[in-house]
Scaffold this active site. Sequence first.
Site, PDB file in Angstrom:
ATOM      1  N   TRP A 335       0.837  -1.216   0.000  1.00  8.23           N
ATOM      2  CA  TRP A 335       0.000   0.000   0.000  1.00  8.23           C
ATOM      3  C   TRP A 335       0.865   1.256   0.000  1.00  8.23           C
ATOM      4  O   TRP A 335       0.402   2.348  -0.270  1.00  8.23           O
ATOM      5  CB  TRP A 335      -0.949   0.001   1.199  1.00  8.23           C
ATOM      6  N   ASP A 336       2.148   1.089   0.281  1.00  9.90           N
ATOM      7  CA  ASP A 336       3.091   2.212   0.275  1.00  9.90           C
ATOM      8  C   ASP A 336       2.941   3.046  -0.994  1.00  9.90           C
ATOM      9  O   ASP A 336       3.000   4.275  -0.965  1.00  9.90           O
ATOM     10  CB  ASP A 336       4.544   1.699   0.323  1.00  9.90           C
ATOM     11  N   GLU A 477       0.535  -2.709  12.765  1.00 10.49           N
ATOM     12  CA  GLU A 477       0.603  -4.171  12.608  1.00 10.49           C
ATOM     13  C   GLU A 477       0.873  -4.914  13.914  1.00 10.49           C
ATOM     14  O   GLU A 477       0.838  -6.144  13.941  1.00 10.49           O
ATOM     15  CB  GLU A 477       1.692  -4.502  11.586  1.00 10.49           C
ATOM     16  N   LYS A 590       2.685   0.567  16.366  1.00  9.74           N
ATOM     17  CA  LYS A 590       3.887   0.565  15.522  1.00  9.74           C
ATOM     18  C   LYS A 590       3.997   1.843  14.696  1.00  9.74           C
ATOM     19  O   LYS A 590       5.068   2.408  14.536  1.00  9.74           O
ATOM     20  CB  LYS A 590       3.819  -0.643  14.584  1.00  9.74           C
ATOM     21  N   GLN A 591       2.871   2.283  14.133  1.00  9.11           N
ATOM     22  CA  GLN A 591       2.930   3.397  13.177  1.00  9.11           C
ATOM     23  C   GLN A 591       1.594   4.127  13.144  1.00  9.11           C
ATOM     24  O   GLN A 591       0.601   3.635  13.681  1.00  9.11           O
ATOM     25  CB  GLN A 591       3.265   2.856  11.798  1.00  9.11           C
TER      26      GLN A 591
HETATM   27  O1  IFM Z   1       3.638  -1.380   4.120  1.00 14.29           O
HETATM   28  C1  IFM Z   1       4.541  -1.300   5.169  1.00 14.29           C
HETATM   29  C2  IFM Z   1       3.800  -1.530   6.458  1.00 14.29           C
HETATM   30  O2  IFM Z   1       2.828  -0.543   6.657  1.00 14.29           O
HETATM   31  C3  IFM Z   1       4.759  -1.544   7.612  1.00 14.29           C
HETATM   32  N1  IFM Z   1       5.754  -2.550   7.433  1.00 14.29           N
HETATM   33  C4  IFM Z   1       6.529  -2.351   6.198  1.00 14.29           C
HETATM   34  C5  IFM Z   1       5.629  -2.324   4.988  1.00 14.29           C
HETATM   35  C6  IFM Z   1       6.444  -2.052   3.721  1.00 14.29           C
HETATM   36  O3  IFM Z   1       7.001  -0.761   3.762  1.00 14.29           O
END
Ligand code: IFM
Length: 737
Positions: A335-336, A477, A590-591
């Site tokens: 999805w990046d 995640e 995580k993010q």
């Molecule tokens: O798509 C990302 C995910 O959101 C976090 N882990 C790494 C992936 C690839 O950059």
Amino acid sequence: MRELSEWSVSDSGTGDDEIVANGNRLLIGNGYLGYRGTVEEADASYLPACNLSGVYDRRGGLWREPVNAPNGLSVRLRATGAADGDHPLSIKDSSLASHEQVLDFRYGVHSRSSAWRLGGAEVRVRAERFASLADVHLLCLRYSIRADLDIRLEIRQGIDCVLWDINGPHLEGRAFARDGGELSVSCRTQELGIPLAVVSLSALSFEPASEAVDESSGHFRILALDAKAGVDYTLCVFSSVYTGLDKDGDPLAAARASAGRAAAEGYASALATQKEKWDAIWEKGDVVIEGDDYSRRALRYSLYQLQIIAPRHAEGLSIPARGLSGQTYKGAIFWDTEMFIAPYFLHAEPAVARNFIAYRIATLDGARRKAREYGYRGAFYAWESQETGDDACSHFNVVDVFTGRPMRTYFRDKQVHISADVAYSIKRYIDITGDSSILDEGGLEVILECARFYISFAYYSPERGRYEILDVTGPDEYHERVNNDAFTNRMIRHCLDAARECLSLLGRTAPESLERIVAKIGFGADLGRLEELRAALYVPSPGEDGVIEQFDGYSRLEDCGLDELRSRALDPREYWGGANGIASGTRVIKQADVVLMLNLFGADYPPEIKKANLDYYEPRTEHGSSLSRCVYSLLACETGDSEWAYPFFRKTAEIDLTGDSKHYAGLVYIGGTHPAANGGAWMAAVLGFCGLSIVDGKIILKPRLPAAWTSVSFSLSLRNVEYAVVVETGGYTIREK
Ligand code: IFM
């Protein structure tokens, strides 16, 4: 020692870690291939790679990954007549006296200068190379040697077939051919038998004392050189790579023709053309920050990293999560691309963003297969997507540091927001460019199939009288298999809205096409279900304190601080998520997750809600993904806190300069470049600090530059008109170019 100048970054490191970091930092590329920033004499232990876009292979039961081509720019030098004996002149040899590598990121040129002291003599090598933009199959190298005393040297130049592979080797059936200074290797991939050819054609400025051929680990010329003191000896090497996926006939013949053309043109002329091509790229793609040299340079470097992986040469290609820096993350598209990389191209060069959509259209069948595999209808896009759209992500995607066992992870089967992300990017492309022709070319089918997936996925709770989205993983995640993840539910609602709006848009502009598409995929029966789900889909809203709970039950988790959590880790590489991860039972994420949602759907939420969530979630965010900080930076700009946003922007923009990022998830190597962060740096600078948005085809700017910046200038390509935009602290100007 690393230095960042106006248009270049240099490094003099020769340690193992520095060699690996420079491979990423000093990468060159052209969308067709990425060539790592290693030195010419690199063997596989330096992790060199000529990584090919869109060419994948699987060896045995190992993970499928992109193919690295044999290295046609290999040059190894040996001093055979030095007073103190034989020396391989590599940067790892004890005779190394000085070394520097430089990447000129204005023109995509990597150069190195290294000297060795051998008894009384000094031998210096200067080399320079680039990945041609005029012919994307081509790599050009100029390699010069000069000694200050007469000395006998041996040069081994050619195609190295001993490659760095994570799950390789991928190439078999090697055949060599030679015609004077032209060496070639033909081979094929293991899984699909895709033919691949590399040609390395060299032109020498000198007559070698003798010449032989070495076919032991590749295809090389061994040239003996009696170097005279103070004389420059130069090799120009033109290496071309073709595969059976290229539409140019026999790969070997095509590679020979490409290298031959370049050799006839000559290195200097090819370099001049390269500079013209880059000037044209920067004309559209540059962003110039004034007042803060470091930010300007780091952002431009980030844009360089995006430009060298932009797929302009073929239809239906996208950008992998680690670009073309190697085989990490299986060379897969995440999805990046849609959420972090596409925005830059959408504003600077929309044709590239359109290609990302073409890739999703081309891989729709893979997404349909995945939906069926899990018992759903419609399109469930791959979490890690390769050339067919089938999911390369394994159910055991992280290796536990403690047991060495693969851990069950749920990226593949539970990160269902991916389909909504794809639909989002198509809708955004249409909204910004005004180009709805993509709908008729497969775009509408993608959006409808994504909506259909959610129709079949959503659960109706009779008790609550609403549709819920259960058992998913959101962007954060570390918390797997949760219910009603706010980001996911909101994205699904957007997908349903996009489906409704695009149905009606095509109905107005091309009613026959609409009828044909709806009939083709039998969507008529789903129209009513679409309306029903849209009307009753639950999307979590802010609580009394303004905070949106990330998912059902999140606020009941342990509220332990980040430092406390870090102190609980037993191993620096251990994975914090999964069944036993230290973050799983806590509120540490995580993010960016809810904060990303607030950015994407800013118009739905008042500033105080944005602020409340920013304040709540940031201290609980590890920023363990390179996709995180830019999102906080963006939202902080919106809430009027540019100074707070600024360090988040810097960290994002410098990620591939410093190499400061996670290199392991458990025991799985995840190093490489970070295109999503490169795109995130652009988003923070232009969408965040400049406050750019496009509404109904009109450019809106709300400048909120950090104190250190006096202005930001950039180009904008909007509806076939190019604009020059200058944003200053108190205002802005927009001019048609
Ligand atoms: O798509 C990302 C995910 O959101 C976090 N882990 C790494 C992936 C690839 O950059």
